[in-house]
Design a protein around this motif. Sequence first.
Motif, PDB file in Angstrom:
ATOM      1  N   PRO A 281      47.027  39.178  45.361  1.00 26.07           N
ATOM      2  CA  PRO A 281      46.445  37.930  44.844  1.00 26.07           C
ATOM      3  C   PRO A 281      46.153  36.947  45.981  1.00 26.07           C
ATOM      4  CG  PRO A 281      48.758  38.116  44.221  1.00 26.07           C
ATOM      5  CD  PRO A 281      48.398  39.377  44.938  1.00 26.07           C
ATOM      6  N   ILE A 282      45.081  36.208  45.828  1.00 22.48           N
ATOM      7  CA  ILE A 282      44.728  35.127  46.755  1.00 22.48           C
ATOM      8  C   ILE A 282      45.174  33.838  46.067  1.00 22.48           C
ATOM      9  CG2 ILE A 282      42.865  33.917  47.938  1.00 22.48           C
ATOM     10  CD1 ILE A 282      41.272  36.581  47.814  1.00 22.48           C
ATOM     11  N   THR A 283      46.184  33.190  46.628  1.00 19.87           N
ATOM     12  CA  THR A 283      46.719  31.989  45.983  1.00 19.87           C
ATOM     13  C   THR A 283      46.342  30.700  46.708  1.00 19.87           C
ATOM     14  OG1 THR A 283      48.804  32.299  47.167  1.00 19.87           O
ATOM     15  CG2 THR A 283      48.659  33.227  44.942  1.00 19.87           C
ATOM     16  N   ASP A 284      46.249  30.750  48.038  1.00 20.01           N
ATOM     17  CA  ASP A 284      45.879  29.579  48.833  1.00 20.01           C
ATOM     18  C   ASP A 284      45.030  30.083  50.000  1.00 20.01           C
ATOM     19  OD1 ASP A 284      45.627  27.383  50.502  1.00 20.01           O
ATOM     20  OD2 ASP A 284      47.706  26.750  50.277  1.00 20.01           O
ATOM     21  N   ARG A 285      43.752  30.182  49.789  1.00 17.14           N
ATOM     22  CA  ARG A 285      42.845  30.810  50.753  1.00 17.14           C
ATOM     23  C   ARG A 285      42.948  30.194  52.146  1.00 17.14           C
ATOM     24  NH1 ARG A 285      38.992  30.168  54.722  1.00 17.14           N
ATOM     25  NH2 ARG A 285      37.963  32.160  54.962  1.00 17.14           N
ATOM     26  N   ASP A 286      42.961  28.877  52.239  1.00 21.11           N
ATOM     27  CA  ASP A 286      42.987  28.242  53.555  1.00 21.11           C
ATOM     28  C   ASP A 286      44.274  28.562  54.310  1.00 21.11           C
ATOM     29  OD1 ASP A 286      40.455  27.213  53.240  1.00 21.11           O
ATOM     30  OD2 ASP A 286      41.141  25.253  52.564  1.00 21.11           O
TER      31      ASP A 286
ATOM     32  N   VAL B  52      30.803  43.945  49.658  1.00 24.73           N
ATOM     33  CA  VAL B  52      31.818  43.324  48.804  1.00 24.73           C
ATOM     34  C   VAL B  52      32.133  44.249  47.634  1.00 24.73           C
ATOM     35  CG1 VAL B  52      32.274  41.394  47.224  1.00 24.73           C
ATOM     36  CG2 VAL B  52      31.319  40.947  49.489  1.00 24.73           C
ATOM     37  N   ALA B  53      31.105  44.826  47.035  1.00 24.20           N
ATOM     38  CA  ALA B  53      31.329  45.756  45.920  1.00 24.20           C
ATOM     39  C   ALA B  53      32.115  46.982  46.381  1.00 24.20           C
ATOM     40  CB  ALA B  53      29.996  46.179  45.313  1.00 24.20           C
ATOM     41  N   ALA B  54      31.792  47.503  47.560  1.00 22.08           N
ATOM     42  CA  ALA B  54      32.472  48.707  48.065  1.00 22.08           C
ATOM     43  C   ALA B  54      33.921  48.427  48.458  1.00 22.08           C
ATOM     44  CB  ALA B  54      31.711  49.278  49.258  1.00 22.08           C
ATOM     45  N   CYS B  55      34.185  47.261  49.044  1.00 28.12           N
ATOM     46  CA  CYS B  55      35.546  47.005  49.533  1.00 28.12           C
ATOM     47  C   CYS B  55      36.476  46.515  48.438  1.00 28.12           C
ATOM     48  CB  CYS B  55      35.540  46.052  50.726  1.00 28.12           C
ATOM     49  SG  CYS B  55      35.209  44.333  50.354  1.00 28.12           S
ATOM     50  N   GLY B  56      35.943  45.924  47.379  1.00 27.63           N
ATOM     51  CA  GLY B  56      36.783  45.537  46.258  1.00 27.63           C
ATOM     52  C   GLY B  56      37.405  44.165  46.341  1.00 27.63           C
ATOM     53  N   THR B  57      37.068  43.374  47.349  1.00 22.17           N
ATOM     54  CA  THR B  57      37.606  42.020  47.417  1.00 22.17           C
ATOM     55  C   THR B  57      36.887  41.163  46.376  1.00 22.17           C
ATOM     56  OG1 THR B  57      38.183  40.196  48.895  1.00 22.17           O
ATOM     57  CG2 THR B  57      36.032  41.216  49.259  1.00 22.17           C
ATOM     58  N   ARG B  58      37.618  40.231  45.780  1.00 23.22           N
ATOM     59  CA  ARG B  58      37.069  39.398  44.713  1.00 23.22           C
ATOM     60  C   ARG B  58      37.485  37.943  44.933  1.00 23.22           C
ATOM     61  NH1 ARG B  58      34.464  43.286  44.245  1.00 23.22           N
ATOM     62  NH2 ARG B  58      34.482  44.848  42.621  1.00 23.22           N
ATOM     63  N   LEU B  59      37.141  37.103  43.989  1.00 19.87           N
ATOM     64  CA  LEU B  59      37.440  35.682  44.100  1.00 19.87           C
ATOM     65  C   LEU B  59      38.937  35.408  44.157  1.00 19.87           C
ATOM     66  CD1 LEU B  59      36.497  32.724  44.084  1.00 19.87           C
ATOM     67  CD2 LEU B  59      36.539  32.819  41.580  1.00 19.87           C
ATOM     68  N   ASP B  60      39.723  36.104  43.339  1.00 17.25           N
ATOM     69  CA  ASP B  60      41.140  35.774  43.228  1.00 17.25           C
ATOM     70  C   ASP B  60      42.093  36.867  43.720  1.00 17.25           C
ATOM     71  OD1 ASP B  60      40.574  37.560  41.241  1.00 17.25           O
ATOM     72  OD2 ASP B  60      41.494  36.411  39.628  1.00 17.25           O
ATOM     73  N   HIS B  61      41.544  37.960  44.236  1.00 11.72           N
ATOM     74  CA  HIS B  61      42.402  39.008  44.796  1.00 11.72           C
ATOM     75  C   HIS B  61      41.652  39.798  45.865  1.00 11.72           C
ATOM     76  CE1 HIS B  61      40.299  41.246  41.589  1.00 11.72           C
ATOM     77  NE2 HIS B  61      40.415  42.279  42.396  1.00 11.72           N
ATOM     78  N   ASP B  62      42.423  40.446  46.696  1.00 14.04           N
ATOM     79  CA  ASP B  62      41.850  41.215  47.799  1.00 14.04           C
ATOM     80  C   ASP B  62      42.605  42.529  47.913  1.00 14.04           C
ATOM     81  OD1 ASP B  62      40.142  41.539  50.123  1.00 14.04           O
ATOM     82  OD2 ASP B  62      41.933  41.256  51.325  1.00 14.04           O
ATOM     83  N   ARG B  63      41.941  43.479  48.532  1.00 18.55           N
ATOM     84  CA  ARG B  63      42.597  44.734  48.889  1.00 18.55           C
ATOM     85  C   ARG B  63      41.884  45.271  50.115  1.00 18.55           C
ATOM     86  NH1 ARG B  63      39.162  48.932  46.958  1.00 18.55           N
ATOM     87  NH2 ARG B  63      38.018  48.339  45.107  1.00 18.55           N
TER      88      ARG B  63
END
Length: 195
Positions: A157-162, A126-137
């Motif tokens: 941005p992650i706005t509606d995960r489901d 998770v640390a290496a890929c950079g994805t977080r609670l409210d955004h992804d890359r």
Amino acid sequence: MSDEPGGDATTNDVPDSDVDQMDDDGYDEPLIAEPPHPINWNLLSAEDAEAEWLELNRWVDWLRHTYGLPASVIPPAWHMHPELLWELSALHLHWLCAYDPDQNGSAPLGWHRDFADARQRLREWVAACGTRLDHDRPTRQTVWPGEEPGDPIEDIPITDRDAEFVEFVMADVQARREAEEAFYRDLDPDTGEVS
């Protein structure tokens, strides 16, 4: 009622010997649940992929709630990162095997020991890929000498995960379906070989 995913109601009023063979017509073939097996995500058909994605997502959701796991261990966009997918899929299989009714009574302790190791690997990825609670890359890829540099990586941005998960699965299933159709379209009906 069980908090475990996939928990079933039991049939205490029917003898065990009868449960294995009953169906609507009386007695027929045994009803045997498919045993847990490794999932090779690269080889799944469209239909199998859809079922596996949904089952794994359900289990990962149960896991993160049951153990209070932060986004630094299981982020919302875990499905977008193959390194997280493969780890969680293997952990799910291990859990299924450890809690199988025919398993040794100490198997769950082995799963928890391995779960501790897996959490550390998940944190690192998770640390290496950079994805977080409210955004992804997308996970950054190291470009080797002679390779073309990749496109710039930007946070999404992650706005509606489901909803985003469902969209991701539908796109994956569609891509697999198109690959299957292309394969069968190119298959020679006489020889069974791809032309």
